[in-house]
Write a protein that holds these residues in place. Structure first.
Motif, PDB file in Angstrom:
ATOM      1  N   GLY A  41     -15.554  27.376 -49.475  1.00 10.73           N
ATOM      2  CA  GLY A  41     -14.343  27.652 -50.228  1.00 10.73           C
ATOM      3  C   GLY A  41     -13.656  26.357 -50.638  1.00 10.73           C
ATOM      4  O   GLY A  41     -13.952  25.276 -50.112  1.00 10.73           O
ATOM      5  N   SER A  42     -12.719  26.453 -51.566  1.00  9.53           N
ATOM      6  CA  SER A  42     -12.034  25.263 -52.085  1.00  9.53           C
ATOM      7  C   SER A  42     -11.195  24.552 -51.016  1.00  9.53           C
ATOM      8  O   SER A  42     -10.903  23.373 -51.141  1.00  9.53           O
ATOM      9  CB  SER A  42     -11.159  25.638 -53.275  1.00  9.53           C
ATOM     10  OG  SER A  42     -10.212  26.610 -52.882  1.00  9.53           O
ATOM     11  N   ARG A  43     -10.837  25.240 -49.950  1.00  6.76           N
ATOM     12  CA  ARG A  43     -10.016  24.615 -48.901  1.00  6.76           C
ATOM     13  C   ARG A  43     -10.756  23.500 -48.169  1.00  6.76           C
ATOM     14  O   ARG A  43     -10.148  22.694 -47.483  1.00  6.76           O
ATOM     15  CB  ARG A  43      -9.522  25.662 -47.909  1.00  6.76           C
ATOM     16  CG  ARG A  43     -10.626  26.227 -47.050  1.00  6.76           C
ATOM     17  CD  ARG A  43     -10.076  27.139 -45.966  1.00  6.76           C
ATOM     18  NE  ARG A  43     -11.132  27.393 -45.007  1.00  6.76           N
ATOM     19  CZ  ARG A  43     -11.601  28.570 -44.691  1.00  6.76           C
ATOM     20  NH1 ARG A  43     -11.094  29.645 -45.243  1.00  6.76           N
ATOM     21  NH2 ARG A  43     -12.560  28.702 -43.814  1.00  6.76           N
ATOM     22  N   HIS A  44     -12.074  23.441 -48.322  1.00  7.54           N
ATOM     23  CA  HIS A  44     -12.869  22.401 -47.651  1.00  7.54           C
ATOM     24  C   HIS A  44     -12.974  21.110 -48.471  1.00  7.54           C
ATOM     25  O   HIS A  44     -13.457  20.102 -47.964  1.00  7.54           O
ATOM     26  CB  HIS A  44     -14.277  22.919 -47.355  1.00  7.54           C
ATOM     27  CG  HIS A  44     -14.294  24.063 -46.390  1.00  7.54           C
ATOM     28  ND1 HIS A  44     -14.076  23.901 -45.047  1.00  7.54           N
ATOM     29  CD2 HIS A  44     -14.482  25.386 -46.589  1.00  7.54           C
ATOM     30  CE1 HIS A  44     -14.134  25.078 -44.454  1.00  7.54           C
ATOM     31  NE2 HIS A  44     -14.373  25.993 -45.359  1.00  7.54           N
ATOM     32  N   ALA A  45     -12.560  21.141 -49.725  1.00  2.00           N
ATOM     33  CA  ALA A  45     -12.679  19.973 -50.608  1.00  2.00           C
ATOM     34  C   ALA A  45     -12.005  18.750 -49.985  1.00  2.00           C
ATOM     35  O   ALA A  45     -10.867  18.813 -49.524  1.00  2.00           O
ATOM     36  CB  ALA A  45     -12.075  20.265 -51.973  1.00  2.00           C
ATOM     37  N   GLY A  46     -12.745  17.661 -49.951  1.00  2.00           N
ATOM     38  CA  GLY A  46     -12.228  16.396 -49.429  1.00  2.00           C
ATOM     39  C   GLY A  46     -12.344  16.227 -47.929  1.00  2.00           C
ATOM     40  O   GLY A  46     -12.169  15.118 -47.416  1.00  2.00           O
TER      41      GLY A  46
END
Length: 126
Positions: A41-46
């Motif tokens: 999911g996008s919450r894992h970006a970075g």
């Protein structure tokens, strides 16, 4: 007579077994498994992956429980026969029944972003 410490013999044997066992896993091109895939999911970006890299949704990367970091695998969506090559750079997935988590870009490439979880075939290319 040689002064050999027999207490070290088990250590040498254990080391030899460990080295021999690892040799078959690195670059093992025989990995071929089917199961379910999901995507990050996008919450894992970075956030840092287990390999130390930062997760990028636009990279072609994936998480696998056992394959060595850097292993290239082909992931084929068994519902539509689309495939993508990704590089293993993280550990997981930690959900029963899933064998790989792919990046958002990889999920887009194989057409799985709507369903979220799809049946796949994962084949090592290294």
């Amino acid at each position: 007579m040689h002064n050999f410490n027999f207490l070290r013999l088990p250590l040498f044997i254990a080391l030899a077994v460990l080295i021999t066992g690892c040799a078959g896993q690195i670059g093992d091109s025989s990995y071929d498994e089917t199961g379910k895939a999901s995507f990050y999911g996008s919450r894992h970006a970075g956030k840092r992956t287990a390999s130390g890299e930062r997760y990028s949704p636009s990279a072609l990367t994936a998480a696998h429980r056992d394959l060595p970091f850097g292993t290239l695998v082909r992931v084929t969506n068994l519902k539509n026969d689309r495939s993508v090559v990704v590089r293993i750079n993280d550990r997981g997935p930690f959900v029963r029944g899933r064998i790989i988590d792919v990046s958002r870009r990889a999920a887009d490439a194989i057409g799985m972003t709507r369903s979220g979880v799809v049946p796949v075939r994962v084949q090592s290319l290294d």
